[in-house]
Design an enzyme around this catalytic site. Structure first.
Site, short mmCIF file in Angstrom:
data_model
loop_
_atom_site.label_atom_id
_atom_site.label_comp_id
_atom_site.label_asym_id
_atom_site.label_seq_id
_atom_site.Cartn_x
_atom_site.Cartn_y
_atom_site.Cartn_z
N PRO A 56 -12.04 6.10 15.34
CA PRO A 56 -11.83 4.96 16.24
C PRO A 56 -11.93 5.36 17.71
O PRO A 56 -11.46 6.44 18.10
CB PRO A 56 -10.42 4.48 15.89
CG PRO A 56 -10.19 4.97 14.50
CD PRO A 56 -10.93 6.26 14.39
N CYS A 57 -12.51 4.46 18.51
CA CYS A 57 -12.72 4.76 19.93
C CYS A 57 -11.79 3.97 20.84
O CYS A 57 -11.86 4.12 22.06
CB CYS A 57 -14.16 4.46 20.31
SG CYS A 57 -14.60 2.71 20.22
N GLN A 58 -10.92 3.12 20.27
CA GLN A 58 -10.16 2.20 21.12
C GLN A 58 -9.25 2.93 22.11
O GLN A 58 -8.94 2.40 23.18
CB GLN A 58 -9.33 1.24 20.26
CG GLN A 58 -10.16 0.17 19.58
CD GLN A 58 -10.68 0.63 18.23
OE1 GLN A 58 -10.73 1.81 17.95
NE2 GLN A 58 -11.09 -0.31 17.39
N ILE A 75 -10.07 5.61 23.62
CA ILE A 75 -10.95 6.38 24.50
C ILE A 75 -11.83 5.48 25.34
O ILE A 75 -12.05 5.72 26.53
CB ILE A 75 -11.83 7.34 23.67
CG1 ILE A 75 -10.96 8.32 22.88
CG2 ILE A 75 -12.82 8.08 24.54
CD1 ILE A 75 -11.72 9.15 21.86
N SER A 76 -12.35 4.42 24.73
CA SER A 76 -13.35 3.57 25.38
C SER A 76 -12.80 2.89 26.63
O SER A 76 -11.62 2.56 26.71
CB SER A 76 -13.82 2.50 24.39
OG SER A 76 -14.63 1.54 25.02
#
Length: 375
Positions: A78-80, A82-83
């Site tokens: 998951p990138c949430q 980081i993004s």
């Protein structure tokens, strides 16, 4: 060639792999709803649903991967956390999900590894043993003894995908394997939005805050267009919008934002002008790849979501009119994501759920191109 897919979601990335002789033998996904839909789309894959940080679940994944003798680990954590589209909390526990991936690589020692995330992945620190370390540096410190590792920043529009989508791609090749896994050469030409969806039937928006008579007064051919669209795909139907947003987009040209309208500016329910970024209420351009698809892709008021439309002429007041005053349909989004038209999405899948999931995924045409480099 057999693959273990970690953080598999509903399997957007895997859509073309079976066509090129790659079998996703085992997959893991945390959320039941996603795992169930994955299993409907890919019934031959052994899906292990559960939290990879749980020792029992992790052991089940490793044992299943050993039994099937996997060659590749593909991980899209998951990138949430980081993004830039998220809150980017330094201590977001999701940033630590790279750790079980590293453990799995050590335990399974696959020939190849594919890790994908947002561009900010290369700039993100995690805390390990009381010290802050860049994720990419930690990967190298743990695995460089056994693997050749390349860290790449790519844009999927350069690989046959009709969408601008920048990603960090980490490829690893075990050092005893003679064929090193590299990113493929970019394409010489881009696939435009017109190439991708220009041949699809037009659609009028469904305006949810008016009566059916008012809807047909606005769009007399609404049902004719909807019937024609359904002949192409059951997923080619318009999302729901509210009238005041539709009206402003009817008068917004291709590639422009409604904030540039002098007369039909976006307004709130109380009639006051909306304040927002010029990337919102914006029509896409036919001649370019689509902008990055986000999870919030149903809304006119979100970023770069509105169909390019076609010039229709002027109304009785001399104001210009454009067709397709709506966000992209799910089928159009599938094409923008480079999913195949015959992707076996179950007929009863929830379209809003699938739309949001697509906004998290990596375009499968790019994944196919990368895997073709080691076939």
């Amino acid at each position: 060639m057999k693959v273990l897919s970690l953080f598999a979601n509903i399997g957007v990335a895997e859509a073309y792999l079976s066509q090129i002789g790659v079998e996703v033998a085992v997959a893991n996904e945390l959320i039941d709803r996603r795992a169930n839909l994955y299993s409907q789309i890919y019934p031959e894959t052994q899906m292990i649903c559960g939290d990879i940080t749980n020792n029992t679940v992790y052991t089940d994944i490793i044992n299943a991967a050993k039994q099937t003798d996997i060659d590749v680990i593909m991980a899209t954590p998951p990138c949430q956390g980081i993004s830039r589209a998220g809150k980017q909390h330094k201590n977001d526990v999701r940033n630590l999900l790279i750790l079980p991936v590293i453990d799995a690589i050590k335990d399974l020692k696959p020939k190849y590894v594919f890790i994908e995330n947002v561009p900010q992945f290369m700039e993100t620190y995690i805390e390990v043993a009381g010290s802050d370390v860049l994720i990419t540096d930690y990967i190298k410190s743990e695995l460089a003894g056994d693997y050749d590792i390349s860290v790449n920043l790519i844009d999927t529009k350069n690989y046959g995908v009709p969408q601008t989508r920048q990603r960090t791609i980490i490829l690893m090749t075990r050092k005893d394997i003679c064929r090193k896994w590299d990113i493929p050469e970019p394409s010489d030409s881009l696939v435009s939005l017109e190439d991708a969806i220009g041949n699809l039937p037009p659609l009028d928006p469904f305006v949810k805050d008016v009566s059916e008579d008012e809807l047909l007064a606005l769009f007399p051919e609404y049902y004719l267009k909807l019937d024609a669209a359904r002949q192409v795909s059951p997923w080619h139907f318009p999302p729901e919008h509210i009238k005041r947003q539709v009206i402003t987009m009817i008068h917004t040209p291709t590639g422009k934002t409604a904030f540039d309208n002098e007369k039909y500016v976006p307004i709130k329910a109380d009639g006051k002008p909306v304040r927002g970024y010029k990337s919102t209420y914006r029509r896409l351009r036919w001649c370019d790849p689509a902008s990055t698809v986000t999870m919030d892709n149903r809304k006119i008021s979100s970023q770069n979501n509105v169909h390019p439309g076609h010039y229709l002429g002027t109304d009785d007041n001399g104001d210009v009119l454009y067709s397709d005053a709506r966000a992209l349909s799910l089928f159009e989004l599938m094409r923008v994501m480079s999913l195949p038209d015959d992707w076996p999405l179950p007929h009863d899948a929830n379209s809003a759920f699938v739309r949001s999931i697509i906004g998290e995924g990596i375009p499968p045409m790019f994944v196919k191109r990368v895997f073709e480099n080691i076939i």
